[in-house]
Design a protein around this motif. Structure first.
Motif, PDB file in Angstrom:
ATOM      1  N   LYS A  45       0.912  -1.258  -0.068  1.00  0.00           N
ATOM      2  CA  LYS A  45      -0.089   0.052  -0.186  1.00  0.00           C
ATOM      3  C   LYS A  45       0.805   1.255   0.119  1.00  0.00           C
ATOM      4  CE  LYS A  45      -3.801   2.080   2.645  1.00  0.00           C
ATOM      5  NZ  LYS A  45      -4.467   1.903   3.758  1.00  0.00           N
ATOM      6  N   TRP A  46       2.025   1.268   0.698  1.00  0.00           N
ATOM      7  CA  TRP A  46       2.767   2.582   0.866  1.00  0.00           C
ATOM      8  C   TRP A  46       4.049   2.193   0.070  1.00  0.00           C
ATOM      9  CZ3 TRP A  46      -0.043   6.017   2.681  1.00  0.00           C
ATOM     10  CH2 TRP A  46      -1.307   5.848   3.477  1.00  0.00           C
ATOM     11  N   SER A  47       4.216   1.402  -0.812  1.00  0.00           N
ATOM     12  CA  SER A  47       5.631   1.284  -1.530  1.00  0.00           C
ATOM     13  C   SER A  47       6.240   2.587  -2.207  1.00  0.00           C
ATOM     14  CB  SER A  47       5.434   0.086  -2.500  1.00  0.00           C
ATOM     15  OG  SER A  47       4.367   0.613  -3.425  1.00  0.00           O
ATOM     16  N   GLU A  48       5.137   3.471  -2.369  1.00  0.00           N
ATOM     17  CA  GLU A  48       5.981   4.729  -2.966  1.00  0.00           C
ATOM     18  C   GLU A  48       6.723   5.491  -2.023  1.00  0.00           C
ATOM     19  OE1 GLU A  48       2.279   7.870  -2.909  1.00  0.00           O
ATOM     20  OE2 GLU A  48       1.838   6.001  -3.817  1.00  0.00           O
ATOM     21  N   TYR A  49       6.380   5.233  -0.765  1.00  0.00           N
ATOM     22  CA  TYR A  49       7.459   5.935   0.160  1.00  0.00           C
ATOM     23  C   TYR A  49       8.637   5.278   0.823  1.00  0.00           C
ATOM     24  CZ  TYR A  49       3.119   8.790   0.364  1.00  0.00           C
ATOM     25  OH  TYR A  49       1.853   9.561   0.016  1.00  0.00           O
ATOM     26  N   ILE A  50       8.872   4.187   0.034  1.00  0.00           N
ATOM     27  CA  ILE A  50      10.103   3.417   0.487  1.00  0.00           C
ATOM     28  C   ILE A  50      10.916   3.791  -0.346  1.00  0.00           C
ATOM     29  CG2 ILE A  50      10.993   1.000   0.631  1.00  0.00           C
ATOM     30  CD1 ILE A  50       8.106   0.088   1.253  1.00  0.00           C
ATOM     31  N   THR A  51      12.252   4.207   0.418  1.00  0.00           N
ATOM     32  CA  THR A  51      13.271   4.485  -0.344  1.00  0.00           C
ATOM     33  C   THR A  51      14.677   3.293  -0.366  1.00  0.00           C
ATOM     34  OG1 THR A  51      14.599   5.479   1.615  1.00  0.00           O
ATOM     35  CG2 THR A  51      13.165   7.065   0.167  1.00  0.00           C
ATOM     36  N   ASP A  52      15.459   3.542  -1.190  1.00  0.00           N
ATOM     37  CA  ASP A  52      16.513   2.445  -0.976  1.00  0.00           C
ATOM     38  C   ASP A  52      17.416   2.487   0.396  1.00  0.00           C
ATOM     39  OD1 ASP A  52      15.874   1.887  -3.783  1.00  0.00           O
ATOM     40  OD2 ASP A  52      17.457   3.087  -4.448  1.00  0.00           O
ATOM     41  N   ASP A  53      17.195   3.454   0.924  1.00  0.00           N
ATOM     42  CA  ASP A  53      17.767   3.542   2.162  1.00  0.00           C
ATOM     43  C   ASP A  53      16.966   2.574   3.384  1.00  0.00           C
ATOM     44  OD1 ASP A  53      19.896   5.028   0.889  1.00  0.00           O
ATOM     45  OD2 ASP A  53      18.890   6.863   1.696  1.00  0.00           O
ATOM     46  N   ASP A  54      15.938   2.483   3.109  1.00  0.00           N
ATOM     47  CA  ASP A  54      15.029   1.871   4.020  1.00  0.00           C
ATOM     48  C   ASP A  54      15.493   0.403   4.082  1.00  0.00           C
ATOM     49  OD1 ASP A  54      13.954   4.237   4.923  1.00  0.00           O
ATOM     50  OD2 ASP A  54      12.157   3.590   3.547  1.00  0.00           O
ATOM     51  N   GLU A  55      15.704  -0.304   5.323  1.00  0.00           N
ATOM     52  CA  GLU A  55      16.034  -1.470   5.224  1.00  0.00           C
ATOM     53  C   GLU A  55      14.725  -2.239   5.793  1.00  0.00           C
ATOM     54  OE1 GLU A  55      19.516  -2.536   7.333  1.00  0.00           O
ATOM     55  OE2 GLU A  55      20.595  -1.155   6.399  1.00  0.00           O
ATOM     56  N   ILE A  56      14.000  -3.012   4.943  1.00  0.00           N
ATOM     57  CA  ILE A  56      12.919  -3.885   5.302  1.00  0.00           C
ATOM     58  C   ILE A  56      13.358  -5.387   5.275  1.00  0.00           C
ATOM     59  CG2 ILE A  56      10.372  -4.197   4.948  1.00  0.00           C
ATOM     60  CD1 ILE A  56      10.398  -1.348   3.639  1.00  0.00           C
ATOM     61  N   ASP A  57      13.218  -6.024   6.385  1.00  0.00           N
ATOM     62  CA  ASP A  57      13.394  -7.440   6.414  1.00  0.00           C
ATOM     63  C   ASP A  57      12.250  -8.131   6.607  1.00  0.00           C
ATOM     64  OD1 ASP A  57      14.787  -9.776   6.490  1.00  0.00           O
ATOM     65  OD2 ASP A  57      15.472  -9.533   8.491  1.00  0.00           O
TER      66      ASP A  57
END
Length: 66
Positions: A45-57
């Protein structure tokens, strides 16, 4: 109120707090610590706000070897 009575009240309160053991709801604790079950839905839903710097595991943590 004199210092003796005041100290006695504080001692009583401290003793009550020391030996007070509330009932623990382990199911609620497990749900709270279990993480976000809707993580994938939220990420989509919020993928447009995820940057390359965000680490999501989203996978299980990898074992560290030394």
């Amino acid at each position: 109120m004199g210092r003796g009575r005041q100290k006695a009240k504080h001692t009583k309160v401290a003793r009550d707090l020391k030996y007070f053991s509330p009932d623990t709801n382990y199911n609620a604790l497990q749900e709270e610590l279990g993480g976000n079950p809707r993580l994938e839905e939220d990420l989509a839903k919020w993928s447009e706000y995820i940057t390359d710097d965000d680490e999501i595991d989203t996978d299980e943590p990898e074992s560290k070897t030394a």
